[in-house]
Design a protein around this motif. Structure first.
Motif, mmCIF file in Angstrom:
data_model
loop_
_atom_site.group_PDB
_atom_site.id
_atom_site.type_symbol
_atom_site.label_atom_id
_atom_site.label_comp_id
_atom_site.label_asym_id
_atom_site.label_seq_id
_atom_site.Cartn_x
_atom_site.Cartn_y
_atom_site.Cartn_z
ATOM 1 N N SER A 258 0.815 -1.216 0.000
ATOM 2 C CA SER A 258 0.000 0.000 0.000
ATOM 3 C C SER A 258 0.846 1.261 0.000
ATOM 4 O O SER A 258 0.401 2.310 -0.391
ATOM 5 C CB SER A 258 -0.941 0.000 1.210
ATOM 6 N N MET A 259 2.078 1.155 0.438
ATOM 7 C CA MET A 259 2.976 2.312 0.478
ATOM 8 C C MET A 259 3.983 2.282 -0.660
ATOM 9 O O MET A 259 4.962 3.010 -0.633
ATOM 10 C CB MET A 259 3.726 2.339 1.820
ATOM 11 N N ASN A 260 3.746 1.416 -1.676
ATOM 12 C CA ASN A 260 4.690 1.276 -2.782
ATOM 13 C C ASN A 260 6.070 0.886 -2.284
ATOM 14 O O ASN A 260 7.081 1.410 -2.734
ATOM 15 C CB ASN A 260 4.763 2.563 -3.606
ATOM 16 N N GLU A 261 6.086 -0.048 -1.347
ATOM 17 C CA GLU A 261 7.330 -0.562 -0.787
ATOM 18 C C GLU A 261 7.295 -2.083 -0.923
ATOM 19 O O GLU A 261 6.297 -2.725 -0.605
ATOM 20 C CB GLU A 261 7.490 -0.155 0.679
ATOM 21 N N TYR A 262 8.394 -2.636 -1.396
ATOM 22 C CA TYR A 262 8.453 -4.079 -1.672
ATOM 23 C C TYR A 262 9.787 -4.633 -1.199
ATOM 24 O O TYR A 262 10.769 -3.909 -1.038
ATOM 25 C CB TYR A 262 8.291 -4.349 -3.181
ATOM 26 N N ARG A 263 9.788 -5.966 -1.022
ATOM 27 C CA ARG A 263 11.001 -6.677 -0.625
ATOM 28 C C ARG A 263 11.367 -7.703 -1.676
ATOM 29 O O ARG A 263 10.485 -8.313 -2.314
ATOM 30 C CB ARG A 263 10.815 -7.364 0.729
ATOM 31 N N LEU A 264 12.661 -7.860 -1.834
ATOM 32 C CA LEU A 264 13.208 -8.887 -2.716
ATOM 33 C C LEU A 264 14.242 -9.690 -1.943
ATOM 34 O O LEU A 264 14.826 -9.201 -0.960
ATOM 35 C CB LEU A 264 13.886 -8.262 -3.950
#
Length: 589
Positions: A218-224
């Motif tokens: 929702s905050m345009n934050e992602y993990r890889l």
């Protein structure tokens, strides 16, 4: 035009003409310049702190994420070690596979099942686990039903160390479940067995907890999660960073960017990397919010400045409008209407000075009107003395011819002298004449006076040849000599001296001196005042007052006229006239 003058002209064109606009500009600059400097200084000092705080927060979050992954994988690794061949259960599995006796084999199997139950109950983070015989595609001792399509080759390999393969987040191999898990495959070396693995997964609840360490999509934050070759093994944004893609490194010293995201990463001691992606808008959100607050403050300051400028303008405009109305009254010659009053000291002081100036203007106008009236009276009076000169000349000519026909030489002399004198005095030759012409007229005048008066007097005239062509006002010597005859009161032989002499190169001096009885200061003062009836009886009725007026109006203060007298000794009138001075154009005597 010089550059400086061009600059002034350009600035005058840009600078507003009205006080209102200038007031708005000055107050605007007084507010905006300091406020802009404060904003710039704040931006230079606060922005790095905000940026550093954001980076630190993201990096701490990422470190926590990486530590959680490491701890989870370490727990799975510990359990896998118990299940390996060199562990207690692993040895029992080897015995189970080698045992031929069915009873003993059943007994060993029960022991293994009991141990696995204990391990499962004492490790709540443990999910699916089992032994996998890859060559035979056989699975033993699974705690849950395994997906029939299970294959180690299909799992996203994270790193392989010391015979242990770590797999990145993936869907569980437990049948009828779709949760994300982490998994480990440890290779077991057994006699007469190849490619035997113990496979373990984390519990899904643990992975959900790990997955909540960030803010989420929702905050345009992602993990890889990347393997040793920077290949994506897990992605929360498969559209931009699909599984199997390579995430390239950015130049050193710069904030790493990829596909519109800022990239933060941390490396595990096992060789894999945890990556945190945040969109540029989300990254700058706090800074943008801070800038928006500064802009709001700036707008509010501009509005307040405008209100203050408007208030000050109204405070100044109302008095200025009333002052303008009062000035218009003066322009219309209304000097009696009371002036406006204000409650502002500066304006009240100005109005007091304006009132004083108004009174002074009124006095000057009245004085000027009086002077004009006197001038008009003087012109009328002069015209009265120039009544029909042609009639007088013709009459005198007739008397002169009659006297000659009858042999009356005295009458002929009187008529001739009077005619010449009147022709000069009442002539139309202009306001000026030469000293020679003025002296010639004076002689004719004296001829008449010698016949009139019953006492003897001598007139002595001295005028250098070089001064006789100098211009002087017409008809100034006769009134002064007449004054000597009238006020001299000669008892016996009287003497009147008329002397013309130079005074430097620019002035000449004319003196009329007599040896009569003299005059008192009061008498001199009356002579210099407006004509009285007594003066009007002297000669042509013009007198000394006329000469004084000529000097006042014709020479603009550059000529001097003075009378000095001593009782019993006589009177001296001194004229000091510019030698080359010409009277004003159109000036009449």
């Amino acid at each position: 035009m010089s550059n400086k003058n061009r600059f002034k002209v350009a600035m005058s064109g840009l600078w507003p003409k009205t006080l209102k606009n200038r007031l708005f500009i000055i107050l605007g600059f007084n507010v905006l310049i300091p406020l802009t400097m404060v904003i710039l200084i704040s931006y230079k000092s606060v922005y790095p702190l905000l940026d550093q705080r954001i980076r630190t927060g993201i990096q701490n979050n990422l470190n926590l994420y990486q530590m959680s992954l490491e701890n989870t994988l370490a727990n799975i690794n510990n359990v896998s070690q118990i299940l390996a061949y060199d562990g207690r259960i692993g040895k029992k599995l080897s015995q189970f596979l080698d045992e031929k006796d069915l009873y003993k084999k059943t007994q060993i199997n029960n022991d293994i099942q009991q141990d696995l139950t204990i391990i499962s109950s004492t490790n709540p983070t443990l999910g699916l686990f089992f032994y996998y015989f890859e060559d035979q595609k056989k699975i033993l001792y699974q705690n849950y039903t395994v997906n029939p399509v299970f294959s180690l080759e299909k799992l996203p390999r994270l790193v392989e160390l010391n015979g242990i393969t770590y797999y990145g987040p993936h869907l569980t191999n437990r049948q009828y479940s779709n949760v994300q898990v982490l998994s480990v495959a440890r290779k077991i070396v057994m006699p007469d067995q190849n490619n035997v693995y113990v496979y373990l997964e984390t519990g899904y609840k643990l992975w959900d907890k790990i997955n909540q360490t960030g803010h989420g999509e929702s905050m345009n934050e992602y993990r890889l999660i990347l393997d040793q070759e920077n290949r994506v093994t897990f992605s929360e944004n498969t559209n931009d960073f699909p599984i199997g893609s390579i995430l390239r490194d950015s130049p050193a010293g710069k904030l790493k960017e990829a596909k519109g995201y800022y990239v933060f990463e941390t490396a595990s001691n096992q060789g894999w990397k945890a990556v945190y992606l945040i969109s540029k808008a989300a990254y700058h959100k706090e800074v943008i919010r801070w800038i928006e607050q500064l802009v709001i403050i700036l707008i509010i300051s501009i509005l307040l400045c405008s209100l203050f400028a408007l208030g000050i303008w109204r405070m100044v405009y109302v008095p200025l409008r009333k002052v303008n109305q009062d000035m218009r009254l003066v322009e219309k010659s209304d000097f009696d209407t009371p002036l406006s009053q204000f409650s502002i000291v500066e304006f009240d002081t100005m109005m007091r000075h304006f009132d004083t100036m108004r009174d002074r203007v009124k006095e000057l106008l009245e004085e000027n009107a009086l002077k004009e009236q006197r001038r008009a009276d003087f012109e009328v009076e002069k015209l009265l003395y120039q009544i029909n000169p042609h009639f007088i000349h013709n009459t005198l000519d007739t008397i002169q011819w009659l006297a000659r026909l009858k042999g009356q030489e005295d009458i002929d002399t009187v008529a001739t002298s009077l005619n010449k004198l009147l022709y000069y005095n009442l002539g139309k030759k202009g306001p000026q004449s030469t000293i020679a012409e003025e002296l010639e007229a004076l002689k004719d005048y004296l001829t008449l006076q010698k016949i009139r008066y019953d006492f003897e007097f001598i007139v002595h005239i001295e005028a250098p040849e070089e001064l006789q062509n100098c211009l002087v006002p017409r008809f100034i010597l006769q009134p002064l000599v007449e004054n000597s005859l009238y006020h001299g009161n000669f008892d016996k032989d009287g003497l009147i001296e008329v002397a013309v002499e130079p005074d430097g190169r620019e002035y000449i001096i004319i003196r009329i001196r007599d040896n009569g009885r003299g005059m008192t200061p009061e008498t001199i003062a009356r002579l210099l005042e407006k004509q009285s009836e007594e003066q009007n009886r002297i000669g042509l009725g013009i007198g000394v007052y006329y000469v004084k007026r000529v000097f006042d109006t014709g020479y603009n203060g550059q000529a001097d006229f003075s009378i000095s007298s001593t009782i019993g000794e006589g009177t001296c009138i001194t004229l000091r006239i510019p030698r080359t001075h010409a009277m004003k154009k159109g000036e009449s005597l």
